[in-house]
Design an enzyme around this catalytic site. Structure first.
Site, PDB file in Angstrom:
ATOM      1  N   ARG A  48       0.839  -1.203   0.000  1.00 21.73           N
ATOM      2  CA  ARG A  48       0.000   0.000   0.000  1.00 21.73           C
ATOM      3  C   ARG A  48       0.871   1.250   0.000  1.00 21.73           C
ATOM      4  NH1 ARG A  48      -1.623   1.478   4.737  1.00 21.73           N
ATOM      5  NH2 ARG A  48      -2.485  -0.515   5.365  1.00 21.73           N
ATOM      6  N   TYR A 101     -15.626  19.021 -14.219  1.00 18.74           N
ATOM      7  CA  TYR A 101     -16.047  17.634 -14.467  1.00 18.74           C
ATOM      8  C   TYR A 101     -17.158  17.256 -13.472  1.00 18.74           C
ATOM      9  CZ  TYR A 101     -15.943  12.571 -14.055  1.00 18.74           C
ATOM     10  OH  TYR A 101     -16.310  11.256 -13.956  1.00 18.74           O
ATOM     11  N   ASP A 173      -6.371  20.580 -12.991  1.00 25.12           N
ATOM     12  CA  ASP A 173      -6.741  19.263 -13.522  1.00 25.12           C
ATOM     13  C   ASP A 173      -6.344  19.268 -14.994  1.00 25.12           C
ATOM     14  OD1 ASP A 173      -8.033  17.055 -14.662  1.00 25.12           O
ATOM     15  OD2 ASP A 173      -9.656  17.107 -13.193  1.00 25.12           O
ATOM     16  N   LYS A 198      -7.466   8.414 -18.704  1.00 22.83           N
ATOM     17  CA  LYS A 198      -7.680   9.022 -20.035  1.00 22.83           C
ATOM     18  C   LYS A 198      -6.401   8.958 -20.876  1.00 22.83           C
ATOM     19  CE  LYS A 198     -11.377  10.134 -17.729  1.00 22.83           C
ATOM     20  NZ  LYS A 198     -12.493   9.232 -17.615  1.00 22.83           N
TER      21      LYS A 198
HETATM   22  N1  PLP Z   1     -11.062  14.927 -13.992  1.00 25.41           N
HETATM   23  C1  PLP Z   1     -11.561  14.990 -15.234  1.00 25.41           C
HETATM   24  C2  PLP Z   1     -11.379  16.231 -16.042  1.00 25.41           C
HETATM   25  C3  PLP Z   1     -12.258  13.894 -15.765  1.00 25.41           C
HETATM   26  O1  PLP Z   1     -12.769  13.971 -17.013  1.00 25.41           O
HETATM   27  C4  PLP Z   1     -12.425  12.738 -14.962  1.00 25.41           C
HETATM   28  C5  PLP Z   1     -13.163  11.555 -15.464  1.00 25.41           C
HETATM   29  O2  PLP Z   1     -13.793  11.602 -16.504  1.00 25.41           O
HETATM   30  C6  PLP Z   1     -11.906  12.728 -13.662  1.00 25.41           C
HETATM   31  C7  PLP Z   1     -11.214  13.830 -13.218  1.00 25.41           C
HETATM   32  C8  PLP Z   1     -12.091  11.526 -12.756  1.00 25.41           C
HETATM   33  O3  PLP Z   1     -11.253  10.491 -13.127  1.00 25.41           O
HETATM   34  P1  PLP Z   1     -11.542   8.913 -12.860  1.00 25.41           P
HETATM   35  O4  PLP Z   1     -12.718   8.553 -13.714  1.00 25.41           O
HETATM   36  O5  PLP Z   1     -10.273   8.246 -13.245  1.00 25.41           O
HETATM   37  O6  PLP Z   1     -11.861   8.773 -11.417  1.00 25.41           O
END
Ligand code: PLP
Length: 384
Positions: A48, A101, A173, A198
């Site tokens: 972990r 998001y 982000d 992504k």
């Molecule tokens: N930040 C953005 C801009 C996203 O598009 C996403 C998911 O689509 C996330 C964070 C969250 O990521 P995860 O789906 O890997 O938890």
């Protein structure tokens, strides 16, 4: 010697196996590691806290983002939650974009409701709203540029300067672009977060996230808390992520070029009512994108004329765009924002953020753009 991103991703972790000399790094699935003696753990003691493969990916990701260190988590949301856990207490304020998001919006909103911290959602493009929010001396401001799904761009240098003037920590982000296209730490951000699910992994087969910072003290805190709350990523996911990362620059070049070709096609189609992509000169963030990005990204959003029937017809006529959430994989996807990625937001909040019910978002993959355009043209012809 300083290496380019292209070289770094290909060479990282190679030839580390002393026992068999495997070129590609092995996967260490063991959860635990033997001690040499009492009080004498090796570099790794428990999975972990650390894992050889995960450490390797963390180093590469930190280098790609020009950061000090990175912590790999089990998802992008775990990464965002980790940042909030470390930085925010009940009296602290987080300022977030109102069109962030949907999952981030839901996390912040629900955490505020249970008293974990306070949140203010603002339009970060509006200088008045931004300065009013910063006058409250928030502990943290989150930037998403380009934003999801409208691909709005903010000037990261300018927001970071204004935030730092009042002692606010800047989180960016960077999921929508990847460090190949934009490096927020070099533009003034303190922390970068990604959904590695992504572009970083790029093959739609890993859920993971990462927190990267340029500050050594913060890096230690993120690592300590990641182990404390148990959000670190699994060995196999770390392995797949390192493998996916090796082609990040190639994938970004191809996907961004495909997106430009598709935008060029869509902008000539009368059935497309609105088209959102930062490459368009009329896009309000076009000049800033040119300044702070290496390319315009491979996400495109558009509003289709007609109602639900036409949207359904259009989507079902496509064969090279799969109806699915997520983005950043080698394959092209299409999503209906209101019922999919942003369904967690109320209709009112969606409309306030400018997300109409006819908005479609495509994640452009690395197929041949001629085929993708032919597919879109065919589907457009079929609708009234
Ligand atoms: N930040 C953005 C801009 C996203 O598009 C996403 C998911 O689509 C996330 C964070 C969250 O990521 P995860 O789906 O890997 O938890």
């Amino acid at each position: 010697m300083k290496r380019t991103q292209e070289t770094l991703v290909v060479r990282s972790g190679l030839n580390v196996d002393q026992q068999h000399g495997s070129v590609v790094p092995p996967i260490y699935l063991s959860t635990t590691y033997n001690f040499l003696d009492f009080n004498q753990p090796r570099k790794h003691d428990y999975g972990r806290r650390s894992n050889p493969g995960r450490d390797e990916v963390q180093q590469v990701l930190a280098a790609l983002e020009a950061g000090h260190a990175a912590v790999l988590t089990g998802s992008g949301m775990a990464a965002i939650h980790l940042i909030c856990t470390v930085l925010l207490t009940p009296d602290d304020l987080l300022v977030a974009p109102k069109d962030c998001y949907g999952g981030s919006y839901r996390l912040f909103d629900s955490q505020q409701k249970r008293g974990a911290y306070k949140v203010l959602f603002i339009d970060q493009h509006d200088p008045q709203q931004l300065s009013t929010a910063l006058a409250l001396k928030p502990k943290v401001i989150l930037i998403e540029s380009p934003s999801n799904p409208l691909l709005r761009i903010v000037d990261i240098v300018s927001i970071a300067q204004q935030a730092h003037n009042v002692g606010t920590i800047v989180i960016a982000d960077n999921t929508f672009l990847s460090p190949y296209v934009q490096q927020p730490l070099l533009l003034g951000a303190d922390v970068v977060v990604h959904s590695c699910t992504k572009y970083l992994n790029g093959h739609s087969d890993v859920i993971a996230g990462v927190v990267i910072t340029k500050h050594a003290d913060l890096a230690d805190e993120f690592a300590w808390w990641a182990n404390n709350i148990g959000v670190t990523a699994a060995p196999f996911d770390s392995y797949l992520l390192l493998r996916g990362l090796r082609t990040l620059p190639l994938r970004m070049v191809q996907a961004q070029q495909n997106a430009l070709d598709i935008v060029n096609f869509l902008k000539q189609q009368p059935k497309i009512k609105k088209l959102y992509h930062p490459s368009l000169p009329e896009h309000p963030g076009h000049e800033i994108a040119k300044k702070q990005q290496r390319g315009f990204g491979a996400m495109i959003s558009f509003e289709l004329g007609g109602g639900e029937t036409e949207i359904r017809q259009f989507i079902s006529a496509l064969s090279l765009f799969t109806l699915a959430e997520s983005l950043g994989g080698v394959e092209s996807l299409i999503s209906h924002t209101a019922t999919m990625t942003h369904a967690a937001m109320s209709k009112e909040a969606r409309h306030a953020a400018g997300i109409s019910d006819s908005l479609l978002r495509i994640s452009v993959g690395i197929e041949d753009s001629k085929d993708l355009i032919a597919d879109l043209a065919h589907a457009l012809q079929l609708i009234a």
